[in-house]
Design a protein around this motif. Sequence first.
Motif, mmCIF file in Angstrom:
data_model
loop_
_atom_site.group_PDB
_atom_site.id
_atom_site.type_symbol
_atom_site.label_atom_id
_atom_site.label_comp_id
_atom_site.label_asym_id
_atom_site.label_seq_id
_atom_site.Cartn_x
_atom_site.Cartn_y
_atom_site.Cartn_z
ATOM 1 N N PRO A 261 0.803 -1.279 -0.064
ATOM 2 C CA PRO A 261 0.095 -0.125 0.019
ATOM 3 C C PRO A 261 0.946 1.530 0.003
ATOM 4 N N ALA A 262 0.301 2.262 -0.338
ATOM 5 C CA ALA A 262 0.995 3.668 -0.484
ATOM 6 C C ALA A 262 1.525 4.258 0.940
ATOM 7 N N ASP A 263 0.471 3.804 1.798
ATOM 8 C CA ASP A 263 0.929 4.169 3.258
ATOM 9 C C ASP A 263 1.032 2.814 4.159
ATOM 10 N N HIS A 264 2.165 2.680 4.728
ATOM 11 C CA HIS A 264 2.681 1.313 5.615
ATOM 12 C C HIS A 264 2.304 1.708 6.907
ATOM 13 N N THR A 265 1.424 2.547 7.345
ATOM 14 C CA THR A 265 1.308 2.599 8.736
ATOM 15 C C THR A 265 0.236 1.684 9.198
ATOM 16 N N TRP A 266 0.140 1.171 10.284
ATOM 17 C CA TRP A 266 -0.643 0.154 10.819
ATOM 18 C C TRP A 266 -2.249 0.376 10.748
ATOM 19 N N ARG A 267 -2.689 1.622 11.064
ATOM 20 C CA ARG A 267 -4.118 1.831 10.578
ATOM 21 C C ARG A 267 -4.246 1.808 9.068
ATOM 22 N N SER A 268 -3.628 2.337 8.088
ATOM 23 C CA SER A 268 -3.683 2.178 6.785
ATOM 24 C C SER A 268 -3.646 0.671 6.304
ATOM 25 N N CYS A 269 -2.933 -0.163 6.910
ATOM 26 C CA CYS A 269 -2.882 -1.613 6.470
ATOM 27 C C CYS A 269 -3.999 -2.066 7.015
ATOM 28 N N LEU A 270 -4.570 -1.952 8.104
ATOM 29 C CA LEU A 270 -5.895 -2.457 8.527
ATOM 30 C C LEU A 270 -6.799 -1.927 7.731
ATOM 31 N N ASP A 271 -6.889 -0.729 7.008
ATOM 32 C CA ASP A 271 -8.008 -0.165 6.267
ATOM 33 C C ASP A 271 -7.935 -1.220 4.864
ATOM 34 N N ALA A 272 -6.713 -1.571 4.557
ATOM 35 C CA ALA A 272 -6.525 -2.211 3.217
ATOM 36 C C ALA A 272 -6.813 -3.655 3.368
ATOM 37 N N VAL A 273 -7.162 -4.113 4.506
ATOM 38 C CA VAL A 273 -7.775 -5.296 4.671
ATOM 39 C C VAL A 273 -9.091 -5.673 4.530
ATOM 40 N N VAL A 274 -9.866 -4.495 4.770
ATOM 41 C CA VAL A 274 -11.342 -4.424 4.550
ATOM 42 C C VAL A 274 -11.565 -5.059 3.222
ATOM 43 N N PRO A 275 -11.262 -4.502 1.915
ATOM 44 C CA PRO A 275 -11.695 -5.034 0.733
ATOM 45 C C PRO A 275 -11.458 -6.333 0.396
ATOM 46 N N LEU A 276 -10.262 -6.802 1.328
ATOM 47 C CA LEU A 276 -9.928 -8.281 1.014
ATOM 48 C C LEU A 276 -11.131 -9.272 1.460
ATOM 49 N N ILE A 277 -11.530 -8.755 2.557
ATOM 50 C CA ILE A 277 -12.745 -9.575 3.135
ATOM 51 C C ILE A 277 -13.960 -9.632 2.307
ATOM 52 N N ALA A 278 -14.190 -8.754 1.245
ATOM 53 C CA ALA A 278 -15.154 -8.483 0.206
ATOM 54 C C ALA A 278 -14.768 -9.796 -0.900
ATOM 55 N N ASP A 279 -13.691 -10.275 -0.893
ATOM 56 C CA ASP A 279 -13.084 -10.827 -2.148
ATOM 57 C C ASP A 279 -13.089 -12.430 -1.345
ATOM 58 N N GLN A 280 -14.093 -13.185 -1.455
ATOM 59 C CA GLN A 280 -14.217 -14.358 -0.635
ATOM 60 C C GLN A 280 -13.568 -15.399 -1.708
ATOM 61 N N LEU A 281 -13.104 -16.567 -0.935
ATOM 62 C CA LEU A 281 -12.340 -17.474 -1.779
ATOM 63 C C LEU A 281 -13.583 -18.357 -2.344
ATOM 64 N N ASP A 282 -13.124 -19.198 -3.657
ATOM 65 C CA ASP A 282 -13.998 -20.250 -4.020
ATOM 66 C C ASP A 282 -13.224 -21.414 -3.569
ATOM 67 N N ALA A 283 -13.784 -22.248 -2.381
ATOM 68 C CA ALA A 283 -13.045 -23.156 -1.822
ATOM 69 C C ALA A 283 -12.804 -24.467 -2.723
ATOM 70 N N THR A 284 -13.542 -24.471 -3.782
ATOM 71 C CA THR A 284 -13.339 -25.545 -4.933
ATOM 72 C C THR A 284 -12.209 -25.295 -5.617
ATOM 73 N N VAL A 285 -11.747 -24.200 -5.489
ATOM 74 C CA VAL A 285 -10.361 -23.855 -6.349
ATOM 75 C C VAL A 285 -9.259 -23.785 -5.357
ATOM 76 N N THR A 286 -9.456 -22.814 -4.242
ATOM 77 C CA THR A 286 -8.251 -22.882 -3.531
ATOM 78 C C THR A 286 -9.016 -22.550 -1.978
ATOM 79 N N ALA A 287 -8.659 -23.194 -0.867
ATOM 80 C CA ALA A 287 -9.212 -23.187 0.173
ATOM 81 C C ALA A 287 -8.803 -21.977 1.288
ATOM 82 N N TRP A 288 -7.552 -21.631 0.749
ATOM 83 C CA TRP A 288 -6.655 -20.387 1.753
ATOM 84 C C TRP A 288 -5.915 -19.521 0.915
ATOM 85 N N ARG A 289 -5.563 -18.393 1.405
ATOM 86 C CA ARG A 289 -5.024 -17.410 0.587
ATOM 87 C C ARG A 289 -4.031 -16.893 1.879
#
Length: 419
Positions: A82-110
Motif C-alpha cells: 500500500p502507498a501508506d505502510h502505517t498500521w491503521r492504513s494496513c488495517l484499512d487495506a484488509v477491509v476490501p480483502l474480506i469482500a473478495d471471498q475464496l472459492d473453496a473448490t479452487v483454493t481453500a486459503w490465501r
Amino acid sequence: MPRLTPFDAQVHWLSAKIPNDTFLLFGFDGVPDDLDAALAEVRARAAACTELATRVGDAGGLRFPAWEPTSVTARQTVVHEPADHTWRSCLDAVVPLIADQLDATVTAWRLHVFPAVDGMPGATGLGTIAVLQISHALGGGGRTSLTAAVAFGRHAVLPEVTPWRVGPARLPLLGVRAARAHRRLVADTESGRVPPPAPLRPVLRTNARPAGARRLRMVVRSRAELARPTVTVGALSAISEALAGHLGASGEDPSALGAELMIAKAGPRRAYNHFGSAGIGLHPDAARADRADLLTADIAARRERAAHPAMVAEAMAFAATPAPLMRWGAAQFDPDVRVDAVTGNTVVSSVNGGAADYSLGGRPVVLLAAFPGLSPMMGLTHCVSGIGDTVSISVHAAQSAVDDVDAYVARLEAALDGY
C-alpha cells in the motif's frame, strides 16, 4: 478422500448466501531479510499439512462434498504494497480483502502479506502483517489459528477430527431418540435441573443490515491486564461498558444488551467447525465486579445446557441427514429475512493461539487477531485473541452499526484501562 462432515458441508454451502471466510491476522516483529524465501518456506510447510494442501470437491447431487488434495501454489501468498505502510492504513487495506471471498473448490486459503508496517503493536520497529484468509469449512479462528501456526513453523500435531459414523439409514431411529431426548430436556428445564434457554434480545442499531464504510480496529493488552477472572470475561465486561455507552449516546436503550458468544463444544471434535453460538447478557447496568460474576454465571449456564444429552442426540441425527436434503435446506435460507429479536446485539468469539513459538522468516510472532464477518442481522463483531502473553480485542464494524468506530474503540480502551 474423506467427505466433509455434514456440519462443515453446511458451512460451505451457506457461504454462497453469507460470505464466511475466516480472517486471521498475525503480526511479526521485524521484516524478513528475504521475504520471498520466507513465503516459499510457508508454502512448503503448508504443502506438507493435509488441511492446507486441500480444496473442496463438490459435484452436487446425492453426495456430500469431499476434501480433495491439491498443490500449494505461489498465487496463495500475495504481497501487498500500500502507498501508506502505517498500521491503521494496513488495517484499512484488509477491509476490501474480506469482500473478495475464496472459492473453496479452487483454493481453500490465501495469505496476504504487508511488509514494513510502521506502528504495529508489539513490534520494536517495523513489523510484518500476514493475514490468513481461509475457508470456514476448515474451521473458525480457533482451529485455523493452529493450522496456520504449523505453516509458520510450530512443531505440533493438530487435534484429530472424529466424525460421527452414522448414515441416512439410521436417521429414523436417531430422529426418534432425539425427540425423546428433547422431551427430557424440556422436563429437566421445567424442573430446574437444567438452565433455561437464553432469552432473545431486542434488536438495536448494531443489528441493522450492514451499510456504509466498514472498519477494522484492535485494542492490544497484556494477558495479565484482562485475566479478571478470565480473559474472555474481562473482555466481555469491557465490551459491555463501551458498547452500552456508545449506544446510549446514540439514543438507544442498551439495558437489555446481549452478545452472541461462540463456545467450543465439549467432547470429541466431530467436525472442523466444533463450536456453537450462545446468547449471554452483557449486564451493562451492573457494577464491574458484579458484572464479572453475572457474565461468568451466564457462560456456565450456556455450557451446562449445551452438555445435556439432548444436544448430543440432536447432533447425531443432524449428522445422519442425507446430503440432498441438507443441500436443499441450505438453498432455502433467505438472508434478507428480518427478525424482531436476536440472540445477541454483537458477536464475540475467542481464539487461543497458544505460545508465541513460531515466526516468519526468523521474525517472531507477537500479535494475533481474528475478524469475524458481518451478516445481515449483525453489523458489529468482536474477537478476543491471545498469543503468548498478548491479547487483542478486534472490532469489525459497519458504519450503519457504529457511526464512529474510533470513538467506540476509545470507549473500549477506557473501559479496559479502568480494570
